[in-house]
Design an enzyme around this catalytic site. Structure first.
Site, PDB file in Angstrom:
ATOM      1  N   HIS B 323     -13.373  -1.650  -6.280  1.00 40.75           N
ATOM      2  CA  HIS B 323     -14.475  -0.894  -5.691  1.00 40.75           C
ATOM      3  C   HIS B 323     -15.507  -0.526  -6.754  1.00 40.75           C
ATOM      4  CE1 HIS B 323     -11.637  -0.387  -2.364  1.00 40.75           C
ATOM      5  NE2 HIS B 323     -12.683  -0.100  -1.619  1.00 40.75           N
ATOM      6  N   GLU B 324     -15.034   0.056  -7.824  1.00 42.18           N
ATOM      7  CA  GLU B 324     -15.976   0.497  -8.863  1.00 42.18           C
ATOM      8  C   GLU B 324     -15.231   0.640 -10.177  1.00 42.18           C
ATOM      9  OE1 GLU B 324     -19.126   3.498  -7.838  1.00 42.18           O
ATOM     10  OE2 GLU B 324     -18.181   4.558  -9.502  1.00 42.18           O
TER      11      GLU B 324
END
Lengths: 304, 467
Positions: B323-324
């Protein structure tokens, strides 16, 4: 498909009809109520226009029975100009004078996004008012498509409108638009919470604000109305604010619009802390003091 | 070009008109051109990355993975993984230490500030391309010989930016179908799903965002009451935003007669963490499950439970970082992995009881909402300080904030969302599908009216476009 679209349109028109009725009848609150309360009155002589620093600080009673205060919280120059345009269209401009409170920051280009976004609060008038429509459409070329739905003019404000209408539709806020604040600023807050400041990095003036001012002036000239601009006092201002105020004052002088800046050295009343509700607003004790001062200063222009 | 913009609405109508006017033989051309135009509207420069990876995967899949030679297949697969993950790594993680969110704590004295651009949707289309290659390698799908249709499989605009991550076995046969007749009921259900997705985005998610953004972006310290409100509201914002996007994507697919996989299945009605992950971001969970967790679990099968638990932790950690690239997302992934391990470890058996079911649902919702705290805090240090502050909530102040929310647009959004979700949870969806067309029309008209009246028209971007 055609039947479905017809059903959508029918529902849309029905809901819009009900909401339009509520909007036009309701005299309470920020979802159009303040404007309608004013429109339902007899035309006044002097109208004070602005945001919360007018609503909470300018008591029209001090200025005589024919004065009125029309204000919407947190609104800026474009919104005020559009409001005046709507008043002109509805033939409800005051008879003698329009006295507008304008924040110095409204003239900063860096604040344009905020200024522009205000116009959506007047989306109810999209179809009837060219000025409102022009600025709404400026934000997107396809914005007009949203307004094919008649009820979109009430987007995001349905709940507040209905609750205002059902609960207090005849109880306009305050008396003739004036609503004093009770309570006062404490010393701790006066040090911690600084008033609105001009950012020192970007002091470029706003062409948008200039065009608003020009429009405001042309409406007043067309209707032979005195236009006076003022900026209400703040608890404290910084150096950049003072510098930019000078530019703002020169811009108004250039347009021959009388301007009273209560944050300038010559006019600042330096009210004591007990007169302040917070660092931007005077309380119920400070507001009458400011009203008296403003009345005295306005007299000078009216006598001329 | 956001799905929730008027510009996209016009674009979609034009594509649909063109799509149903053309013959099936030529539709892929229109869809591919539309998909690339859609991508260009975000950032023309990154179209080269999309086209480049597409050409690479197409060529490699044909030359290496289609070979009867096993070692050629194996090394080809390694090359594909290396290049695809390399591209993802270069754009998303190479500047790992340059993102503020990943900056080392201040006491280390290190400071990084450089940022680089990121091709939107890269994480999604890379995973979709990889899934095709994995499936081809495992001989689960035949090789796609048509470059244009392969390119469309990678770039199909409804799911290009944020999924659902489709499998080749599902999407490619639909793109290759010889005939596709217009079916009004399928088209209508697509329109309905699109509208429902739009409702979730503009009425639920954006109205919550309107309330939460000033709080979460505030530079001053927030009270524990405000954090508590944020913890309860954010799950609805995230769900409304992401499932709204997914529903719109699936709805658009249906309008074109193409079935995309649903990405959410009423996740906040899950009765266990395992159940939650079968309902939340289904396409990504399945991807990680099929291509990472299962191989790892098989590899470590001799280690018993330890092997399984380690596979779960690695899968969730990588899912978080997918995701990040930040410590907070890593913690979010690991926390969910720990939840799942704990659940598996103690083998908690709830008695099958109608009265206990709502309690289980509430319990799982609270665990999930708590894990989202890592997604709304600025950094790890803030997450920890909020956790310390939470027990000091003043219930009186909490009441004041709640009364403020009561009459806002977000209350309407969340209320209607829950109403429909409960309706669907009770398996009434079939009942709705069987209803007369005029009743469906009335429901859709009501939905449109809700969007018009309560929707936030500011055109806020979707949260998952960041990833």
């Amino acid at each position: 498909m055609a039947l479905f679209l017809a059903l959508v349109k029918l529902l849309d028109l029905g809901v819009a009809g009900v909401l339009d009725h509520c909007y036009e009848e309701n005299e309470y609150g920020e979802s159009g109520g303040n404007l309608m309360a004013y429109l339902h009155q007899e035309t006044c002589d002097t109208l004070f226009l602005g945001a919360s620093r007018v609503q909470n600080q300018v008591d029209p009673k001090i200025f005589g029975p024919e004065a009125y205060t029309l204000a919407y919280q947190q609104m800026h120059i474009l919104y005020l100009t559009a409001l005046v345009d709507i008043l002109e269209q509805r033939k409800k401009l005051p008879k003698d004078a329009l006295i507008v409170q304008i924040e110095v920051e409204d003239f900063l280009a860096g604040h344009d996004d905020r200024t522009l976004s205000d116009i959506h609060h007047l989306r109810y008038h999209y179809h009837e008012n060219d000025y409102v429509r022009k600025y709404i459409q400026r934000q997107s070329k396809l914005e007009f498509l949203k307004y094919t739905f008649s009820s979109f003019r009430h987007n995001q404000r349905v709940l507040s409108l209905l609750s205002d209408y059902w609960q207090r539709k005849d109880q306009a806020i305050g008396i003739k638009g004036y609503y004093p604040l009770t309570g006062h600023l404490n010393k701790k807050d006066s040090l911690k919470d600084q008033p609105l400041m001009v950012e020192e990095k970007n002091l470029a003036p706003s062409p948008l604000a200039k065009s608003c001012l020009q429009h405001l002036q042309s409406i007043c000239q067309r209707n032979q109305l005195n236009l006076i601009v003022f900026t209400a006092p703040l608890y404290k201002v910084n150096k950049a604010y003072r510098e930019f105020s000078t530019y703002f004052a020169s811009e108004l002088k250039h347009r021959q619009i009388p301007y009273l800046n209560y944050n300038s050295d010559s006019l600042n009343p330096n009210y004591p802390i007990k007169y302040w509700y917070d660092t931007k607003h005077l309380n119920e004790k400070g507001a009458p003091q400011f009203g008296i001062q403003l009345k005295k200063d306005l007299k000078y222009y009216f006598n001329e | 070009m956001l799905f929730n913009s008027m510009f996209f609405g016009c674009f979609l109508i034009l594509v649909l008109v063109g799509y149903w006017t053309l013959t099936q033989k030529h539709r892929w051309i229109l869809l591919l051109v539309a998909s690339y135009l859609f991508y260009i509207s975000w950032n023309p420069a990154y179209l080269t990355v999309l086209i480049g990876t597409t050409l690479f995967n197409y060529s490699c899949s044909r030359w290496f993975l289609n070979s009867p030679n096993d070692s050629r297949n194996f090394y080809g697969m390694l090359l594909i993984i290396f290049v695809n993950l390399g591209a993802l790594f270069s754009f998303k993680y190479l500047n790992l230490f340059t993102f503020e969110s990943l900056s080392p704590p201040s006491w280390t004295g290190m400071e990084f500030s450089q940022e680089s651009g990121f091709p939107i949707g890269l994480s999604f289309y890379t995973f979709q391309s990889l899934s095709y290659c994995f499936d081809l390698y495992r001989r689960k799908v035949p090789v796609e010989k048509h470059l244009g249709k392969f390119a469309l499989f990678v770039a199909f605009f409804p799911q290009l930016l944020a999924g659902p991550i489709e499998r080749a076995g599902k999407l490619l046969p639909q793109l290759n179908a010889k005939t596709m007749a217009f079916d009004l009921s399928v088209f209508g259900s697509g329109v309905g799903l699109f509208l429902w997705g739009l409702f979730k985005k503009v009425v639920v998610a954006d109205n919550i965002a309107n309330y939460l953004a000033p709080i979460l972006n505030s530079e001053t310290e927030l009270s524990p009451e405000n954090w508590l409100i944020a913890i309860y509201l954010y799950p609805f914002q995230l769900y409304g935003d992401f499932s709204g996007y997914s529903d719109m994507a699936v709805g658009m697919g249906r309008m074109m007669g193409i079935q995309l996989s649903p990405n959410f299945n009423r996740p906040y009605f899950a009765v266990s963490i395992h159940d939650f992950w079968r309902r939340w971001h289904i396409s990504l969970t399945r991807w990680f499950s099929d291509y990472l967790f299962t191989p790892l679990a098989l590899l470590w099968r001799n280690y018993g439970k330890i092997g399984i638990f380690l596979s779960i932790l690695i899968t969730f950690a990588l899912s978080g970082v997918w995701h990040e690239a930040s410590l907070n997302f890593l913690c979010w992934g690991l926390l969910n992995g720990c939840y799942l391990i704990f659940e598996q470890w103690i083998k908690l058996k709830w008695p099958e009881n109608t009265f206990l079911r709502p309690l289980r649902i509430l319990w799982i919702f609270h665990l999930v909402a708590f894990s989202f705290l890592f997604l709304i805090t600025r950094d790890f240090e803030q997450s920890i300080s909020v956790m310390k502050e939470l027990p000091n909530v003043d219930l009186n102040a909490f009441g004041d904030i709640l009364s403020l929310l009561k009459s806002s647009n977000l209350a309407i959004g969340v209320f209607l969302l829950l109403l429909v979700e409960i309706f669907l949870y009770e398996r009434k969806a079939q009942l709705f599908r069987q209803q007369k067309i005029w009743l469906k029309g009335l429901v859709y008209s009501f939905l449109i009216l809700c969007i018009v009246l309560f929707g936030n028209d500011a055109g806020s971007p979707f949260i998952y476009l960041r990833f």
